[in-house]
Design an enzyme around this catalytic site. Structure first.
Site, PDB file in Angstrom:
ATOM      1  CB  SER A 126      -0.972   0.006   1.180  1.00 59.64           C
ATOM      2  OG  SER A 126      -0.304  -0.232   2.392  1.00 59.64           O
ATOM      3  CG  HIS A 177      -1.717   4.057   3.720  1.00 57.91           C
ATOM      4  ND1 HIS A 177      -3.031   3.741   4.014  1.00 57.91           N
ATOM      5  CD2 HIS A 177      -1.077   2.878   3.525  1.00 57.91           C
ATOM      6  CE1 HIS A 177      -3.173   2.434   3.998  1.00 57.91           C
ATOM      7  NE2 HIS A 177      -2.000   1.890   3.716  1.00 57.91           N
TER       8      HIS A 177
END
Length: 210
Positions: A126, A177
């Site tokens: 991610s 992230h």
């Protein structure tokens, strides 16, 4: 159905498909060999071990996933968004954005954990996916005169939605992230150069937004 899938995959950019294939392969090797714990403990991102010199974890953790849903969410995002970005910036630049952006995400995560003193085992693509999104956001905004304001707004909405989902979920490394997103934007600024349209030349952005 099979022929349609085959044609779809043939139309995708090769490096992006290769990265997706590697992530899927690693996951199923872990599943079939029943060595999940060994892989996680040996390759996941864990700040105390990284500070002791196991820097390779910053890289290997990008190809490990905690379950099929974790893998699926990342790979579906990558299948479409990564393909767009690779078409826009080219293969080697895309590779740099994916790998270096993912590393930046993990480094930000390590820095935050060092600051808070709260450590957790983390893994997943991610951070790299958010780097792809960050770079794509930059490229799209740079080309909003050709792609239109609507497409740029959609990209901003996607980014906000994905960040919101992360911050409202448990067990998510939001630092990776955000770090990946910012790293992707920075790498996009560094690597992407907007092509000029000269008389007699043509740039078709339709394939990127279809």
């Amino acid at each position: 159905m099979f022929e349609e899938l085959k044609n779809f995959l043939k139309s995708r950019k090769k490096l992006n498909l290769f990265l997706i294939a590697v992530n899927i392969l690693v996951f199923f090797i872990m599943e079939f060999t029943k060595q999940q714990n060994k892989f996680y403990l040996g390759g996941a991102c864990y700040t105390p071990y990284i500070l002791e010199g196991e820097y390779y974890r910053l890289f290997t953790s990008m190809f490990l996933h905690f379950g099929i849903e974790h893998l699926g969410n990342n790979m579906i995002s990558l299948l479409f968004l990564g393909d767009y970005l690779e078409r826009m910036v080219g293969t080697w630049k895309y590779g740099v954005i994916y790998i270096v952006g993912g590393l930046i995400g993990n480094l930000v995560s390590v820095a935050v954990e060092m600051h808070t003193g709260r450590y957790a085992l983390s893994a997943g693509a991610s951070g790299a996916v958010f780097a792809v999104i960050g770079a794509l956001l930059y490229v799209v905004l740079r080309n909003r005169d050709r792609l239109g304001e609507t497409f740029g707004k959609k990209m901003v909405f996607i980014v906000m939605l994905m960040l919101f989902q992360g911050f409202t979920s448990t067990g998510v490394d939001n630092s990776a992230h955000v770090g990946g997103l910012l790293g992707g934007i920075f790498l996009g600024i560094l690597l992407y150069h907007k092509k000029k349209i000269t008389r007699g030349s043509k740039m078709d952005f339709g394939e990127y937004v279809s």
